[in-house]
Design a protein around this motif. Structure first.
Motif, PDB file in Angstrom:
ATOM      1  N   VAL A  54       0.846  -1.195   0.000  1.00  0.00           N
ATOM      2  CA  VAL A  54       0.000   0.000   0.000  1.00  0.00           C
ATOM      3  C   VAL A  54       0.881   1.245   0.000  1.00  0.00           C
ATOM      4  CG1 VAL A  54      -1.699   1.308   1.337  1.00  0.00           C
ATOM      5  CG2 VAL A  54      -1.848  -1.187   1.233  1.00  0.00           C
ATOM      6  N   ARG A  55       0.470   2.232  -0.777  1.00  0.00           N
ATOM      7  CA  ARG A  55       1.146   3.540  -0.735  1.00  0.00           C
ATOM      8  C   ARG A  55       0.089   4.568  -0.368  1.00  0.00           C
ATOM      9  NH1 ARG A  55       5.128   6.571  -4.650  1.00  0.00           N
ATOM     10  NH2 ARG A  55       5.668   8.218  -3.200  1.00  0.00           N
ATOM     11  N   ASP A  56       0.192   5.091   0.836  1.00  0.00           N
ATOM     12  CA  ASP A  56      -0.789   6.041   1.354  1.00  0.00           C
ATOM     13  C   ASP A  56      -0.216   7.453   1.246  1.00  0.00           C
ATOM     14  OD1 ASP A  56      -2.660   7.546   2.728  1.00  0.00           O
ATOM     15  OD2 ASP A  56      -2.887   6.072   4.339  1.00  0.00           O
ATOM     16  N   PHE A  57      -0.834   8.255   0.394  1.00  0.00           N
ATOM     17  CA  PHE A  57      -0.384   9.632   0.192  1.00  0.00           C
ATOM     18  C   PHE A  57      -1.064  10.606   1.156  1.00  0.00           C
ATOM     19  CE2 PHE A  57       0.476   7.656  -3.903  1.00  0.00           C
ATOM     20  CZ  PHE A  57       1.734   8.145  -4.217  1.00  0.00           C
ATOM     21  N   GLY A  58      -2.054  10.109   1.901  1.00  0.00           N
ATOM     22  CA  GLY A  58      -2.830  10.986   2.771  1.00  0.00           C
ATOM     23  C   GLY A  58      -4.126  11.418   2.097  1.00  0.00           C
ATOM     24  N   PHE A  59      -4.067  11.712   0.832  1.00  0.00           N
ATOM     25  CA  PHE A  59      -5.253  12.116   0.075  1.00  0.00           C
ATOM     26  C   PHE A  59      -5.807  10.974  -0.767  1.00  0.00           C
ATOM     27  CE2 PHE A  59      -1.350  13.476  -1.981  1.00  0.00           C
ATOM     28  CZ  PHE A  59      -1.434  12.875  -3.218  1.00  0.00           C
ATOM     29  N   VAL A  60      -5.027   9.912  -0.978  1.00  0.00           N
ATOM     30  CA  VAL A  60      -5.454   8.705  -1.698  1.00  0.00           C
ATOM     31  C   VAL A  60      -4.503   7.574  -1.313  1.00  0.00           C
ATOM     32  CG1 VAL A  60      -4.059   9.109  -3.784  1.00  0.00           C
ATOM     33  CG2 VAL A  60      -6.163   7.751  -3.946  1.00  0.00           C
ATOM     34  N   ARG A  61      -5.049   6.361  -1.347  1.00  0.00           N
ATOM     35  CA  ARG A  61      -4.229   5.165  -1.117  1.00  0.00           C
ATOM     36  C   ARG A  61      -4.208   4.338  -2.389  1.00  0.00           C
ATOM     37  NH1 ARG A  61      -4.006   2.450   4.153  1.00  0.00           N
ATOM     38  NH2 ARG A  61      -4.546   0.572   3.008  1.00  0.00           N
ATOM     39  N   PHE A  62      -3.001   3.960  -2.818  1.00  0.00           N
ATOM     40  CA  PHE A  62      -2.848   2.995  -3.902  1.00  0.00           C
ATOM     41  C   PHE A  62      -2.557   1.667  -3.228  1.00  0.00           C
ATOM     42  CE2 PHE A  62      -0.969   6.509  -6.821  1.00  0.00           C
ATOM     43  CZ  PHE A  62      -2.218   7.073  -6.967  1.00  0.00           C
ATOM     44  N   VAL A  80      -1.747  10.975 -17.872  1.00  0.00           N
ATOM     45  CA  VAL A  80      -2.924  11.002 -16.995  1.00  0.00           C
ATOM     46  C   VAL A  80      -3.324   9.567 -16.700  1.00  0.00           C
ATOM     47  CG1 VAL A  80      -5.340  11.691 -16.770  1.00  0.00           C
ATOM     48  CG2 VAL A  80      -3.710  13.223 -17.923  1.00  0.00           C
ATOM     49  N   LYS A  81      -3.427   9.263 -15.410  1.00  0.00           N
ATOM     50  CA  LYS A  81      -3.734   7.901 -14.985  1.00  0.00           C
ATOM     51  C   LYS A  81      -5.051   7.888 -14.212  1.00  0.00           C
ATOM     52  CE  LYS A  81       1.180   7.122 -14.850  1.00  0.00           C
ATOM     53  NZ  LYS A  81       2.351   6.813 -14.060  1.00  0.00           N
ATOM     54  N   GLU A  82      -6.047   7.201 -14.763  1.00  0.00           N
ATOM     55  CA  GLU A  82      -7.304   6.988 -14.056  1.00  0.00           C
ATOM     56  C   GLU A  82      -7.035   5.904 -13.019  1.00  0.00           C
ATOM     57  OE1 GLU A  82     -10.658   6.168 -16.849  1.00  0.00           O
ATOM     58  OE2 GLU A  82      -9.067   6.444 -18.332  1.00  0.00           O
ATOM     59  N   VAL A  83      -7.388   6.137 -11.781  1.00  0.00           N
ATOM     60  CA  VAL A  83      -7.118   5.180 -10.708  1.00  0.00           C
ATOM     61  C   VAL A  83      -8.443   4.614 -10.203  1.00  0.00           C
ATOM     62  CG1 VAL A  83      -6.020   4.819  -8.463  1.00  0.00           C
ATOM     63  CG2 VAL A  83      -5.089   6.544 -10.041  1.00  0.00           C
ATOM     64  N   TYR A  84      -8.578   3.285 -10.306  1.00  0.00           N
ATOM     65  CA  TYR A  84      -9.797   2.598  -9.881  1.00  0.00           C
ATOM     66  C   TYR A  84      -9.496   1.658  -8.725  1.00  0.00           C
ATOM     67  CZ  TYR A  84     -11.843   4.245 -14.218  1.00  0.00           C
ATOM     68  OH  TYR A  84     -12.315   5.045 -15.237  1.00  0.00           O
ATOM     69  N   ALA A  85     -10.411   1.621  -7.751  1.00  0.00           N
ATOM     70  CA  ALA A  85     -10.323   0.642  -6.667  1.00  0.00           C
ATOM     71  C   ALA A  85     -10.630  -0.735  -7.239  1.00  0.00           C
ATOM     72  CB  ALA A  85     -11.320   0.991  -5.572  1.00  0.00           C
ATOM     73  N   ALA A  86     -10.274  -1.766  -6.491  1.00  0.00           N
ATOM     74  CA  ALA A  86     -10.486  -3.146  -6.943  1.00  0.00           C
ATOM     75  C   ALA A  86     -11.932  -3.394  -7.369  1.00  0.00           C
ATOM     76  CB  ALA A  86     -10.082  -4.125  -5.841  1.00  0.00           C
ATOM     77  N   GLY A  87     -12.884  -2.762  -6.721  1.00  0.00           N
ATOM     78  CA  GLY A  87     -14.296  -2.951  -7.050  1.00  0.00           C
ATOM     79  C   GLY A  87     -14.774  -2.160  -8.253  1.00  0.00           C
ATOM     80  N   GLY A  88     -13.893  -1.345  -8.840  1.00  0.00           N
ATOM     81  CA  GLY A  88     -14.250  -0.597 -10.043  1.00  0.00           C
ATOM     82  C   GLY A  88     -14.618   0.858  -9.818  1.00  0.00           C
ATOM     83  N   THR A  89     -14.611   1.322  -8.567  1.00  0.00           N
ATOM     84  CA  THR A  89     -14.935   2.716  -8.273  1.00  0.00           C
ATOM     85  C   THR A  89     -13.754   3.616  -8.617  1.00  0.00           C
ATOM     86  OG1 THR A  89     -16.348   2.010  -6.452  1.00  0.00           O
ATOM     87  CG2 THR A  89     -15.655   4.315  -6.447  1.00  0.00           C
ATOM     88  N   LEU A  90     -14.022   4.700  -9.343  1.00  0.00           N
ATOM     89  CA  LEU A  90     -12.972   5.655  -9.687  1.00  0.00           C
ATOM     90  C   LEU A  90     -12.529   6.402  -8.433  1.00  0.00           C
ATOM     91  CD1 LEU A  90     -11.314   7.139 -11.930  1.00  0.00           C
ATOM     92  CD2 LEU A  90     -13.198   8.793 -12.029  1.00  0.00           C
ATOM     93  N   LYS A  91     -11.228   6.340  -8.133  1.00  0.00           N
ATOM     94  CA  LYS A  91     -10.667   7.101  -7.014  1.00  0.00           C
ATOM     95  C   LYS A  91     -10.317   8.516  -7.460  1.00  0.00           C
ATOM     96  CE  LYS A  91      -8.528   3.260  -4.472  1.00  0.00           C
ATOM     97  NZ  LYS A  91      -7.284   2.801  -3.819  1.00  0.00           N
ATOM     98  N   GLY A  92      -9.824   8.632  -8.691  1.00  0.00           N
ATOM     99  CA  GLY A  92      -9.417   9.928  -9.210  1.00  0.00           C
ATOM    100  C   GLY A  92      -8.368   9.766 -10.283  1.00  0.00           C
TER     101      GLY A  92
END
Length: 172
Positions: A54-62, A80-92
């Motif tokens: 896990v990489r926790d930036f404080g504002f988002v976790r990868f 530009v990288k779209e970041v999605y959680a394992a369940g498919g929800t867009l994080k940002g």
């Protein structure tokens, strides 16, 4: 003139496109990705989170299970990288300021220029990142033209983030 596209090499859809992120002349990370598209200017790939743990930036976790849909341009100074959680929800969107991407055969290479931008999925959080690292790097004195292009790219990314629907959203 741009390098031959991955598409032209016959590798479209191949799971073994390799993304190489370089920083200060060294390879920072390499990871396999699935090529989704290459129109000769923009290359889009999909890859699982390539970091260790896990990489926790404080504002988002990868974290393991996250999926990145990454857009690289041969004519722009950012990715530009779209970041999605394992369940498919867009994080940002996590955006790297880079030199324009190069593609040779099935290897896509970008050079990280320290500056980054984060835009949350709801667009309420837009953060310019690592400006101190950029200032402390040798780029502003060693390559003033590249430094100016990098700063302009960060401004462009921030404007895109504030524009509302300007970032790519490919989805999973």
């Amino acid at each position: 003139m741009s390098a031959p596209s991955v598409e032209a090499s016959g590798a479209v859809g191949a799971p073994d496109v390799e993304v190489v992120l370089r920083k200060a002349g060294r390879t920072k990370i390499r990871y396999p990705a699935r090529l989704l598209a290459d129109d000769g200017t923009r290359v889009t790939v999909r890859a699982p989170w390539a970091g260790a743990g896990v990489r926790d930036f404080g504002f988002v976790r990868f974290e393991p299970g996250d999926v990145f849909v990454e857009h690289f341009w041969r004519d722009r100074w950012y990715a530009v990288k779209e970041v999605y959680a394992a369940g498919g929800t867009l994080k940002g969107w996590y955006c790297d300021v880079t030199r324009p991407a190069t593609v040779e055969s099935t290897v896509l290479t970008i050079e990280d220029l320290d500056l980054d931008l984060w835009c949350s999925a709801d667009r309420t959080t837009i953060l310019r990142l690592d400006e101190d690292e950029f200032t402390e790097s040798t780029l502003p004195t060693a390559d003033p033209a590249a430094a100016a292009a990098a700063l302009q790219a960060l401004d462009d990314l921030e404007a895109l983030a504030k524009a509302g629907d300007s970032f790519p959203r490919t989805g999973l």
